[in-house]
Each structure stands twice: as structure tokens, then as C-alpha cells.
Design a protein around this motif. Structure first.
Motif: not given
Length: 152
Positions: A143-150, A134-139
């Protein structure tokens, strides 16, 4: 107009695998509802147990003492009876005794009429490797959300 009261137990979703959910009424005494309306309650450390009569109680549910209650105040960590149908109670008790599952409160909220309700769940404890997944999935999601926002 009342403000929305929605006190959640986020820790329960991480610690347990949720199998079934129920909404139960709570038998409150005195000034407890006033404290709940002020959002002065915690359910993070609480759990539910059956007594010898087959009644379901919420244990370790903390409702802070009402500030203006004086001599009519309640005990902050007393047992509170949960109100469910007989069929639901029998089903829950059978699952807890035979299978070894636990009952955990997920959220405390007020209805449109002003009644305090507790959403409880029949749960099975997670293993450590499930929690790590669960922690890995959350991380990775973060990270994907940060890349999309960039890129936007």
C-alpha cells in the motif's frame, strides 16, 4: 555461455524461520544435470533427512526426466545425497536431533564451473500468528509503494 539457473523455494521463507544457511553439493546421476540446466526442477515440497550412516539426503526434490535420455533417464523423485563437510554434517545432525529443527532447501543453482549446488537452511517452523504478521507487513508495504507511486 550458460544462462543463470536459480530455482527458489519461496514457500520455505514463509513457512519457516531461517536460523542458519549452508551450501551443499548434490550427488547427481545420469541425465539429472541436463534437466537442471533446462530449469526443469522443483524444490518446493522437498526437505532433508539424515540416514542411519549420518549422511544427508534431499527427499521429494523433483527433477523432470530428460527429454532426450531414453533408456538412461533417472527417476524424477529419488533421494539425492547432499555433500557437506563432516563437521557441518555433525553440527546439523545434532541440531536436528536435540533441538527438533528441520533442514529445508532454499534454492538450487549452478556455479560458474557448472556444478549444481543446493542452498539449505536450518529452520524452525513458524506459528500461524507469525505468518499473519508477515502477510500484514507485506500488505502495508504494498500500500505504501502504491501511495508513493501515485505522488510521483
Amino acid at each position: 555461455m550458460q544462462k543463470k539457473i536459480n530455482i527458489k523455494n519461496k514457500k520455505a521463507r514463509f513457512e519457516y524461520e531461517i536460523l542458519d544457511k549452508y551450501i551443499a553439493g548434490i550427488q547427481l546421476t545420469g541425465t539429472e544435470i541436463k534437466s537442471i540446466r533446462e530449469s526443469k526442477a522443483r524444490i518446493t515440497e522437498s526437505f532433508c533427512e539424515f540416514n542411519e550412516k549420518g549422511e544427508l539426503f534431499a527427499i521429494n526434490m523433483f527433477i523432470e526426466e530428460y527429454l532426450y535420455g531414453h533408456s538412461f533417464n533417472h527417476k524424477p523423485k529419488s533421494e539425492r545425497k547432499l555433500l557437506l563437510n563432516k563437521g557441518e554434517l555433525k553440527k546439523l545432525q545434532k541440531e536436528v536431533q536435540n533441538v527438533g529443527l528441520t533442514i529445508v532447501p532454499l534454492r538450487l543453482f549452478l556455479t560458474e564451473k557448472g556444478w549444481a549446488k543446493l542452498e539449505i537452511a536450518l529452520c524452525r517452523g513458524k506459528k500461524n500468528y507469525d505468518k499473519r504478521e508477515v502477510m500484514k507487513e507485506r500488505d502495508t508495504k504494498r500500500d505504501l509503494d502504491r501511495l508513493k507511486k501515485a505522488f510521483n
